[in-house]
Design a protein around this motif. Structure first.
Motif, PDB file in Angstrom:
ATOM      1  N   SER A   1      -3.122   4.762   1.727  1.00 22.13           N
ATOM      2  CA  SER A   1      -2.070   3.751   1.783  1.00 22.13           C
ATOM      3  C   SER A   1      -1.436   3.673   3.171  1.00 22.13           C
TER       4      SER A   1
ATOM      5  N   GLY B   1      -0.226   3.729  -3.089  1.00 25.77           N
ATOM      6  CA  GLY B   1      -0.788   5.053  -2.837  1.00 25.77           C
ATOM      7  C   GLY B   1      -0.144   6.136  -3.693  1.00 25.77           C
TER       8      GLY B   1
ATOM      9  N   GLN C   1       0.819  -1.212   0.000  1.00 18.41           N
ATOM     10  CA  GLN C   1       0.000   0.000   0.000  1.00 18.41           C
ATOM     11  C   GLN C   1       0.855   1.265   0.000  1.00 18.41           C
TER      12      GLN C   1
ATOM     13  N   VAL D   1      -6.528   0.570  -2.252  1.00 24.01           N
ATOM     14  CA  VAL D   1      -6.112   1.969  -2.236  1.00 24.01           C
ATOM     15  C   VAL D   1      -6.909   2.777  -3.258  1.00 24.01           C
TER      16      VAL D   1
END
Length: 379
Positions: free
Chosen positions: A316, A39, A35, A90
């Motif tokens: 994220s 992101g 993540q 995300v």
């Protein structure tokens, strides 16, 4: 789908390949760390390409897991699946912030998580049925089919939601990570989401061992437990929308925290007074899920509410925190599970009790100190 349908397969995987927890652990680790990459990618290149890439990799990973002949290969494919899940999650959560103002986010997220609850209701039943009737590998095949359908739907219907940067602006502003953590609102709401997920993850990780191994339930009967929790979760997310309109986010979360702690206390009393009974465990799990259905939409939407220009990064980092808390608490709790189940259900219950206590502290001591941001108009 990637977790709930997989739970009934854990004992069968352990019997055939020698281990099951490794694949779930690597899935969670990959999901958390990826993540942090997805992101910024979603903020720079947009939600649509990252989302479609994640869904494509998910299909590949699920098929690879279905063909895995060793624990190492299965764990590797599950790690790729966790990476893919990070991209999907995300982008979908960031899109909510792209399309809706901060004060509308919890309502919209609660509506979306009701749909997630429907999937969570059917996934463990499907997983249990496939494990018992065809074997655990068909659970992975079902994941691939599910993701293929989602890929086709998103290819046709999901348009780009990220606003292009204005003239002279960069799509990756400097100090963006620092800006995320500088937000008091992000820190508080992300902590709420991490705490409630940490408690629930310990249930997901250890409940197959408790119900199937310790209490002697069949995988098919066990499948109804996470399914029942999802049914409660669906009701709770629906209830959350009504509570938000009537009481606002802070008072709503206070009620959720009280429910989370009460559910964990019911389970703890059951472990103490009726250690071989599933009734208090089931009742406490249902009450905890009521609170969880309130905390998740409020925590996830609140974490990005003040950061519309950094929604991908905020999602994220919030997701990373959730996974790291779940991983650390889950690993600590799993050390107390042995072949003889000498500690009973306590390794599953104590982390939920800890999570409920933390949620109460956040709801009653931390969130009321935040200044409520001004309402935005919906773009």
């Amino acid at each position: 789908m990637a977790t709930d349908s997989y739970l009934p397969a854990l004992p069968a995987i352990a019997k055939e390949l020698g281990s099951a927890s490794t694949s779930l652990t690597l899935f969670v680790l990959a999901f958390g760390f990826a993540q942090l990459l997805c992101g910024p990618l979603a903020d720079r290149f947009g939600r649509r390409p990252v989302l479609l890439a994640g869904l494509g990799c998910y299909v590949l990973a699920a098929l690879g897991g279905a063909l895995a002949g060793s624990v190492t290969l299965l764990a590797g494919w599950r790690a790729l699946q966790g990476f893919s899940m990070a991209a999907i999650l995300v982008c979908s959560r960031a899109a909510v912030r792209d399309l809706y103002a901060a004060h509308e986010g919890p309502h919209v997220m609660a509506r979306g998580l009701t749909g997630l609850g429907v999937v969570g209701l059917t996934a463990p039943l499907l997983g249990a049925w496939l494990v018992q009737g065809a074997g655990w590998r068909w659970v992975m095949v079902a994941m691939a089919v599910y993701a293929s359908v989602l890929f086709a739907l998103c290819w046709r219907s999901f348009g780009e939601t990220r606003k292009p940067p204005g003239e002279g602006e960069s799509s990756a502003p400097r100090g963006s990570t620092r800006a995320v953590f500088a937000s008091r609102s992000f820190r508080a709401w992300a902590s709420l989401a991490a705490a409630t997920w940490g408690g629930l993850f310990c249930f997901l990780l250890l409940s197959p061992m408790v119900y199937i191994g310790y209490l002697g339930w069949s995988p098919a009967w066990y499948g109804w437990i996470p399914a029942g929790g999802s049914l409660v979760y669906i009701f709770s997310t629906t209830m959350c929308r009504t509570l938000l309109r009537r009481y606002g986010p802070v008072r709503t979360v206070r009620l959720g925290a009280s429910l989370s702690l009460a559910g964990a206390l019911v389970q703890a009393l059951g472990c103490w007074l009726m250690p071989l009974s599933a009734v208090p465990l089931l009742l406490g799990h249902a009450v905890y899920c009521l609170g969880h259905g309130i905390h998740q939409p409020c925590g996830q939407a609140g974490a990005v509410g003040d950061l519309p220009h950094l929604a991908g990064r905020a999602v994220s980092w919030s997701g990373f925190g959730m996974m790291m808390v779940a991983f650390c608490v889950g690993q600590a709790a799993s050390h107390f599970v042995d072949a003889d189940f000498s500690h009973g259900a306590w390794p599953m219950v104590v982390p939920m009790l800890l999570a409920g206590s933390v949620l109460v502290a956040i709801a009653f001591l931390w969130l009321p100190r935040l200044q409520h941001p001004k309402k935005e108009t919906t773009p």
